[in-house]
Design a protein around this motif. Structure first.
Motif, short mmCIF file in Angstrom:
data_model
loop_
_atom_site.label_atom_id
_atom_site.label_comp_id
_atom_site.label_asym_id
_atom_site.label_seq_id
_atom_site.Cartn_x
_atom_site.Cartn_y
_atom_site.Cartn_z
N SER A 74 39.68 39.69 43.02
CA SER A 74 38.71 38.85 42.30
C SER A 74 38.31 39.44 40.95
O SER A 74 37.95 38.70 40.04
N PHE A 75 38.33 40.77 40.84
CA PHE A 75 37.70 41.36 39.65
C PHE A 75 38.58 42.28 38.82
O PHE A 75 38.18 42.70 37.74
N THR A 134 27.42 46.31 42.02
CA THR A 134 28.00 46.88 43.25
C THR A 134 28.51 45.83 44.22
O THR A 134 27.82 44.84 44.50
N ILE A 135 29.68 46.11 44.77
CA ILE A 135 30.16 45.38 45.95
C ILE A 135 30.20 46.40 47.07
O ILE A 135 30.92 47.41 46.98
N THR A 136 29.38 46.21 48.08
CA THR A 136 29.35 47.14 49.21
C THR A 136 30.23 46.57 50.31
O THR A 136 30.14 45.39 50.65
N LYS A 162 25.37 37.01 44.55
CA LYS A 162 26.07 35.71 44.61
C LYS A 162 27.24 35.60 43.61
O LYS A 162 28.32 35.11 43.95
N LYS A 163 27.01 36.09 42.39
CA LYS A 163 28.04 35.96 41.34
C LYS A 163 29.36 36.62 41.78
O LYS A 163 30.43 36.21 41.37
N PHE A 164 29.27 37.69 42.60
CA PHE A 164 30.48 38.33 43.13
C PHE A 164 30.94 37.64 44.42
O PHE A 164 32.12 37.38 44.62
N ILE A 185 34.62 36.31 45.97
CA ILE A 185 35.22 36.99 47.13
C ILE A 185 35.47 35.97 48.25
O ILE A 185 36.52 35.99 48.90
N GLY A 186 34.51 35.06 48.44
CA GLY A 186 34.64 34.04 49.49
C GLY A 186 35.85 33.14 49.25
O GLY A 186 36.61 32.85 50.16
N ILE A 187 36.03 32.72 47.99
CA ILE A 187 37.15 31.82 47.69
C ILE A 187 38.48 32.53 47.98
O ILE A 187 39.38 31.96 48.58
#
Ligand code: GLN
Length: 387
Positions: free
Chosen positions: A107-108, A225-227, A249-251, A255-257
Motif C-alpha cells: 500500500s505504501f 505508524t502501522i502497528t 483510518k488514512k492507512f 490496507i483493507g482494500i
C-alpha cells in the motif's frame, strides 16, 4: 522453450527457515529452526473454533474482519499497547501478521523508495520489500546488547526515505527496543515524514524486567505508524494465520482494500474462535512468560557449555549464537553439520544478513518447543566436542 517467470521473483529462494524444517523433518531431528510454537493451544480457543464451525460461521467476513474481534483488539491495544484506535476504521484482521505486512508494504512503498531495516533482520520482512522494489538500507544491531549507533542511523536518512521497518521484540536477536531508542526513531519520523511499519508479534514474550513499548503509542506517532501483531505466537496457533494491523483510518482503508484483493478475508470461524483469547486471565500471560523463561534458562547455559557465544535475549524466543568457536561457520553446511552431530536443526546466520558473510559464524536457535523437547535438545548439544 520460453521461461515463464515474473521479473519480481528473480533471485527469490525458499527461506533458510523453511529449508531447516525440511532438512530436520527428513532427518527426524529436533527442529530448533522454525518458530513453530508447538505447545498446545488453550482449550477455550480450540473449543470456540469447533463451536464456530458447528454453528456455521463459515462464510466470508468483512475484509477488515468481524466486528466483535476488532472491538476486542481495540480494547487490548488501549490497555496493553497504549494505542487508542477506533475498531471501525483503524483495524484490519489479516491472514497472519505476514498478510498485514504484505498489505502495508504494497500500500505504501513505491519502487525506488528507500526503506530502512535493522540488521540482522527477519528475511520475510526483507523479501517482501524486494517484491515492492524498495531500495533497502541497513542499520546494524551489534552484539552483545544489539544496540544501534544513532549517528550512523541518521546518516541513512535521505529525502527518499519512505519507511522504517521495526520489529520489537526482535526476530532473530531477541532485542527489545528501549523507550530511548524508540523516541529517537519517532523524532526522525515526525521531522522527516517517515512511516514506521512496526511488527510486534512477540509483544507478550519478554524476559527479566523488559517491557514492551509500541512506537505507535509515543506522542504524535499515530500519524506515522502501522502497528502489526497477531495471535500465532501468543496462543500457539501459528497454522491459523491470524494477525492484524492497527493504524489511522488514512492507512487502514488502503490496507483493507489490498487485504481484500490478496486474501478476501482471514478465516472466518477462526476469527470467531479468537474472541475467546480475550477472556483469558492475566495469569495466562505471566505463565507464558514464566514458561519461556524456564526454557531460556535451560537452553542458554546449554549453548554456552557447547562452546557457543550467546547473549541473553530480552524478548521473543530466539537465540542468535556465535558458533565460530566450534569450527562451524554458520553457512548452510554448518546447520547440516549441527544436525548430523546433534540431531538439532538451527537456522543459518546468513539468512539474517544482506551480506551472507556477516552471518557466517551464527546460527539461530528457537526454543518455542515443549519443555521436554528443549531438554532433549540440550542433552544432545552435549555431544558437541569443543574444538
Ligand atoms: N516467524 C517464524 C520464524 O522466524 C516462522 C516463520 C516462518 O515459518 N516462515 O521462524
Amino acid at each position: 522453450m520460453k521461461e515463464f517467470k515474473a521479473e519480481r521473483i528473480e533471485g527469490l529462494m525458499p527461506s533458510g527457515i523453511r529449508m531447516i524444517t525440511r532438512m530436520c523433518d527428513e532427518a527426524g531431528g529436533i527442529n530448533l529452526g522454525q518458530g513453530v510454537c508447538d505447545e498446545p493451544t488453550p482449550k477455550e480457543i480450540k473449543d470456540s473454533a469447533i463451536q464456530a464451525i458447528r454453528s456455521d460461521k463459515n462464510v466470508y467476513s468483512k475484509y477488515e474482519g468481524i466486528d466483535e474481534l476488532r472491538e476486542k483488539i481495540a480494547v487490548k491495544m488501549k490497555d496493553y499497547n497504549k494505542i487508542k484506535c477506533n475498531p471501525d476504521t483503524d483495524i484490519t484482521v489479516n491472514v497472519g501478521s505476514t498478510g498485514g505486512y504484505v498489505a502495508a508494504c504494497f500500500s505504501f512503498i513505491n519502487p525506488g523508495d528507500e526503506v530502512i531495516m535493522f540488521e540482522p533482520f527477519y528475511g520475510y520482512h526483507l523479501n517482501i520489500l524486494h517484491l515492492c522494489k524498495a531500495k533497502i538500507k541497513y542499520a546494524r544491531l551489534s552484539a552483545p546488547g544489539w544496540y544501534f549507533d544513532f549517528d550512523e542511523f541518521k546518516k541513512l536518512i535521505t529525502n527518499k526515505t519512505k519507511a522504517i521497518i521495526l520489529n520489537t521484540p526482535t526476530n532473530p536477536t531477541g532485542k527489545v527496543f528501549s523507550r530511548e531508542e524508540l523516541t529517537f526513531i519517532a523524532d526522525i519520523c515526525q521531522k522527516d515524514g517517515i512511516l514506521v511499519i512496526s511488527d510486534e508479534m512477540y509483544e507478550y514474550i519478554l524476559y527479566d524486567k523488559n517491557e514492551h513499548i509500541s512506537i505507535g503509542s509515543l506522542p504524535g506517532m499515530d500519524d506515522f505508524t502501522i502497528t502489526i501483531s497477531g495471535f500465532s505466537k501468543s496462543y500457539n496457533v501459528t497454522g491459523w494465520r491470524l494477525g492484524y494491523t492497527v493504524a489511522k483510518k488514512k492507512f487502514t482503508e488502503k490496507i483493507g482494500i489490498l487485504s481484500d484483493l490478496f486474501y478476501i478475508c482471514a478465516a472466518t470461524p477462526l476469527q470467531h474462535a479468537m474472541i475467546a483469547s480475550f477472556n483469558l486471565p492475566d495469569s495466562y500471560y505471566s505463565e507464558l512468560r514464566a514458561s519461556y523463561t524456564k526454557k531460556l534458562d535451560l537452553i542458554f547455559p546449554a549453548l554456552q557449555n557447547a562452546g557457543f557465544k550467546v547473549h541473553r535475549p530480552q524478548g521473543a524466543y530466539y537465540l542468535l549464537a556465535d558458533v565460530s568457536s566450534m569450527g562451524l561457520n554458520g553457512k548452510t553446511d554448518a546447520s547440516k553439520k549441527l544436525l548430523d552431530l546433534t540431531g538439532i536443526g538451527a537456522v543459518p546466520g546468513e539468512s539474517f544478513y544482506e551480506n551472507p558473510e556477516d552471518g557466517k559464524n551464527q546460527l539461530r536457535f528457537c526454543f518455542s518447543k515443549e519443555y521436554d523437547v528443549v531438554e532433549e535438545a540440550c542433552r544432545n548439544l552435549q555431544k558437541l566436542k569443543i574444538h
